[in-house]
Structures are given as C-alpha cells and as structure tokens.
Design an enzyme around this catalytic site. Sequence first.
Site, short mmCIF file in Angstrom:
data_model
loop_
_atom_site.label_atom_id
_atom_site.label_comp_id
_atom_site.label_asym_id
_atom_site.label_seq_id
_atom_site.Cartn_x
_atom_site.Cartn_y
_atom_site.Cartn_z
N ARG A 168 -6.67 17.86 5.00
CA ARG A 168 -5.33 18.19 5.13
C ARG A 168 -5.00 18.77 6.29
O ARG A 168 -5.02 20.09 6.64
CB ARG A 168 -4.83 19.04 4.08
CG ARG A 168 -5.01 18.26 2.88
CD ARG A 168 -4.60 19.30 1.80
NE ARG A 168 -5.23 18.89 0.30
CZ ARG A 168 -5.04 17.92 -0.22
NH1 ARG A 168 -4.02 16.89 0.05
NH2 ARG A 168 -5.85 17.45 -1.56
N CYS A 221 -2.37 15.58 -3.20
CA CYS A 221 -1.52 14.70 -1.93
C CYS A 221 -0.17 14.25 -2.65
O CYS A 221 0.81 14.37 -1.93
CB CYS A 221 -2.30 13.42 -1.65
SG CYS A 221 -3.91 13.93 -0.95
#
Lengths: 73, 216
Positions: free
Chosen positions: B130, B53
């Site tokens: 995601r 991330c």
Amino acid sequence: MACISPDGKPTESGSKMLRALKGGLGSPEKIAKEAGLPLFRVRSGLRELAEAGLAKQKDDRYELSEEGAKLIK
Amino acid sequence: MEEIKEQTGHMPRIGEPAPAFEAVTTHGKLKLEDFKGSWLILFSHPADFTPVCTTEFIAFTEIHPELQKRGVELLGLSVDSTSSHIAWVRNVEEKTKVRISFPIIADLNKEVSLAYGMIHPGQSKTETVRCVFIIDPNQIIRTILYYPLTTGRNMDEILRIIDALQTTDKNAVATPANWRPGDMVVVPPPNTQEMAEERLKQGYECTDWYLCKKKL
C-alpha cells in the site's frame, strides 16, 4: 479507449469533447472547462480523438477534423 | 543484490521528478504528464476483490470531493487487469452504493510498480504494497507513504499532508507535529547569528531562536 467505443463511435465523454471543439481551436484547459471533465481526462481523450482522426492537433491546441465535425452535426 | 533490485525496481525519493509513465487505466490510457498542473495522489493496492483494499477504495472515494477542492486528483494502481478493476468497481457499487470516481491503473506488466518501488518482496513478490505518492503540480514527488498489506491507510492523514504541503508552498513555512489547518505554523530557522537575534524581536511566539511559530 475511453473516448472511442470499439465500434468506432465516440463515447459520452468523447462526444462532450467533440462538441466543445465546435467553437474552433481550443486548448485542453478550455475544452475541459466547456465539457465539464477533469483536465487529465481531456488531455488523454484529445490524444485519442486525434489518433482516431476525429480531431487535429496544432501545437498545444486541438480542433475538429472533417470526420469529427460530421459526427456532431 | 541485483536480484533484489530486479524484484523491487527503482526506489523513488522525495524531491525527485516522479517517474514518467503511460498506463492502461479504467479511464483509458493515461500518461503522468496528463496530470501536470494538478496535485496527484498515486496509490497502489495489493489486489482487487480483497477486504482491506475495498475499505480503502470506499474511503478514497469519500475524500475525493475534499481532494478536488484542493486541486488534487487520485489515481489507483494494482497488478490486476482492467477487466478485474471494472468488475470490482461495479461490485463495490452494487454492494455498497459507492461509485469509485477515479481511474485505476492495470499494471499487469508491473512497469509502473517497479518504476515507483511498489513491490516489496519481503511482503509479497507478486502484489504491490500500500504505497501513496503525493506528486505536486510540477510532477515532483513530495511525500511517500508505505503501509503493509494488513494495514488500511488513514485518509485524515493524507488530507492533512496535502493541507500541510499546500500551506508550506503558499507561505514558505513549515508545519509542526500534529498540525491541522488553522494551527500556528513554524517559521523557518534563521541561518545566521544576526538573523537569530532579529528573529526574537519580530513578535513571533518563540520557545527559543530556533523554534518560532506564527499565525497565518
């Protein structure tokens, strides 16, 4: 609150919006241009300023309230 | 079945209006409608202070100026708190000198995650996968991408999709595989026999009546 600090004072972006409102009734698009801020930030910021009593909404446009005008004197 | 639906929420589809929301973000309380008139990339990440991330947030920040040139805003999301987001953003800046330039939703109650189908229990029951939702200025979902927790997203592809969608909207054309700005575009296929015959006389580069390309 992005435009009003916990102590009730406008943040830097809040002050920019209030100063941009000095010229009278303005649309979020006009305020965004004058304040140099993204339109989405201005739309949410103006809502906050209105909730805090520093700006007043008239249809789709905003203007300074008496309280808001005092802050940018 | 009901249990799975409860865990995953609504699964939005391309062509549908993007689900409305009002959410607490690192830039204050934002509504979906605040982005009306701009393109919006709404994307989720599993958690703050995690390695993949962090690389993605740096990469999104790097393409942010290119996105802004195309009239696109960015909005991140995870189920972490605003304090966590702020601490992570500050940490990224301190360690990498990259200042995260866009707001991040703190979706603690998973309201937005569930409305957009960002939780995939097969991957994680508590974190968002995601996801990338590309939403147009009329707030219609135009593209949905899902990546697993272990695979960071490709920013070139996200920019390419934006370019393709904007080119399609402006010129009423489609874009072929691996299209890049400047490449030939696909002329929409004809609907009648007469149009198919005319198509071949119009000076396009045609493989056959159903596959014609032109330069813009």
